[in-house]
Design a protein around this motif. Structure first.
Motif, PDB file in Angstrom:
ATOM      1  N   GLU A  10       0.834  -1.207   0.000  1.00 17.61           N
ATOM      2  CA  GLU A  10       0.000   0.000   0.000  1.00 17.61           C
ATOM      3  C   GLU A  10       0.872   1.262   0.000  1.00 17.61           C
ATOM      4  O   GLU A  10       0.558   2.253  -0.663  1.00 17.61           O
ATOM      5  CB  GLU A  10      -0.922   0.010   1.221  1.00 17.61           C
ATOM      6  N   SER A  11       1.952   1.214   0.764  1.00 17.13           N
ATOM      7  CA  SER A  11       2.870   2.342   0.825  1.00 17.13           C
ATOM      8  C   SER A  11       3.439   2.667  -0.553  1.00 17.13           C
ATOM      9  O   SER A  11       3.546   3.840  -0.934  1.00 17.13           O
ATOM     10  CB  SER A  11       4.015   2.037   1.800  1.00 17.13           C
ATOM     11  N   GLU A  12       3.806   1.648  -1.292  1.00 16.85           N
ATOM     12  CA  GLU A  12       4.333   1.847  -2.648  1.00 16.85           C
ATOM     13  C   GLU A  12       3.310   2.535  -3.534  1.00 16.85           C
ATOM     14  O   GLU A  12       3.624   3.476  -4.270  1.00 16.85           O
ATOM     15  CB  GLU A  12       4.719   0.489  -3.242  1.00 16.85           C
ATOM     16  N   LYS A  13       2.069   2.099  -3.446  1.00 15.47           N
ATOM     17  CA  LYS A  13       0.988   2.685  -4.247  1.00 15.47           C
ATOM     18  C   LYS A  13       0.776   4.153  -3.880  1.00 15.47           C
ATOM     19  O   LYS A  13       0.681   5.023  -4.766  1.00 15.47           O
ATOM     20  CB  LYS A  13      -0.293   1.874  -4.016  1.00 15.47           C
ATOM     21  N   ILE A  14       0.701   4.446  -2.578  1.00 18.28           N
ATOM     22  CA  ILE A  14       0.481   5.816  -2.115  1.00 18.28           C
ATOM     23  C   ILE A  14       1.650   6.710  -2.517  1.00 18.28           C
ATOM     24  O   ILE A  14       1.460   7.830  -3.021  1.00 18.28           O
ATOM     25  CB  ILE A  14       0.315   5.837  -0.580  1.00 18.28           C
ATOM     26  N   TYR A  15       2.851   6.208  -2.287  1.00 17.06           N
ATOM     27  CA  TYR A  15       4.049   6.994  -2.603  1.00 17.06           C
ATOM     28  C   TYR A  15       4.078   7.404  -4.071  1.00 17.06           C
ATOM     29  O   TYR A  15       4.365   8.566  -4.395  1.00 17.06           O
ATOM     30  CB  TYR A  15       5.304   6.183  -2.249  1.00 17.06           C
TER      31      TYR A  15
END
Length: 285
Positions: A10-15
């Motif tokens: 999820e962090s990768e997507k948000i970033y």
């Protein structure tokens, strides 16, 4: 721990969504609905340090939607919107204001959008980019993405931002935290009051959503109203605030046996991530 792998995904997507917009923006508005001010504060601080020439401010969305945004909309390149699970009315109000102002918006929301919300977003998808995040890892995923964003934007210009790069491997610290705070994790449920410092505001907000009586330090209410047992969660750099309160506790007859402590000895930027890992360990124990 499967939830940590989901955090990284999820962090990768948000970033990627944030970096795509913020890397070319100069004027950023960070808005929060409900109990999401900790996330807004975290992103605000990181952006101010990582990219010092960027103009950034954050406001309560329920205050800004009709008092401020209609008058400064033309000056904002991108708005970032955070929320909690109970602020759908705030979301509707701020959506409408942002859309009427023609402000490009990234809305980071829980993956529980109603059909009505989805229909609104579809009508205005040229302005609003919605990123849906699983409820149980909403805050920790955003915090992790904020740090990645800071590293990318600073491009080596901030020594402090660069130092936290090695702490982004969250999977490597889960076992250590589980062992170090085993007692506190298992006794969390019996704590009637949880006190947290300002750098851990998002942790306090999560605890509140979980049904705990969580209060931010420095303590603003009468100490006599504090119910025991008490858990204090804080960072090393804020320890002086806790020590002042402990002395007051002793004078009021609250003994050491009634107080549990979680002292997180890391940078205040990464400390909330550690705190949220502890909450995940509690939720899945």
């Amino acid at each position: 721990m499967g939830s940590i792998k989901r955090v990284e995904e999820e962090s990768e997507k948000i970033y990627r969504v944030l970096y795509n917009e913020l890397s070319k923006a100069n004027n950023i508005a960070i808005l929060s609905c409900g109990n999401s001010k900790g996330l807004a504060q975290h992103l605000f601080t990181i952006l101010k340090i990582a990219k010092t020439n960027m103009s950034v401010f954050f406001l309560d969305a329920d205050y800004a939607y009709n008092i401020l945004l209609p008058y400064i909309g033309e000056e904002i390149d991108v708005a970032i919107l955070f929320t909690d699970t109970k602020s759908s009315k705030c979301l509707f109000r701020i959506y409408q204001s942002l859309l009427l102002s023609g402000i490009k918006t990234i809305a980071l929301v829980h993956r529980i959008l109603s059909e009505e919300e989805r229909n609104i977003i579809k009508r205005y998808d040229e302005y609003i980019t919605v990123v849906e995040i699983d409820r149980d890892i909403y805050r920790i995923s955003i915090l992790h993405a904020n740090l990645r964003l800071g590293l990318a934007l600073s491009k080596g210009s901030s020594a402090r931002i660069e130092r936290i790069a090695r702490e982004l491997e969250v999977a490597s610290i889960v076992e250590e935290l589980s062992k170090r705070y085993y007692r506190e994790i298992n006794e969390l449920e019996r704590c009637r009051t949880i006190l947290y410092t300002k750098s851990l505001q998002s942790v306090g907000e999560e605890l509140s959503e979980m049904g705990f009586n969580s209060i931010e330090l420095p303590l603003m209410k009468n100490i006599d109203t504090i119910q025991k047992p008490v858990l204090m969660i804080y960072t090393t750099v804020e320890e002086h605030i806790v020590n002042e309160l402990l002395m007051e506790f002793m004078r009021k007859g609250i003994s050491k046996e009634d107080i549990l402590s979680i002292r997180i000895n890391t940078d205040p930027f990464t400390a909330p991530i550690y705190g949220h890992i502890l909450l995940l360990l509690y939720s899945y124990k």
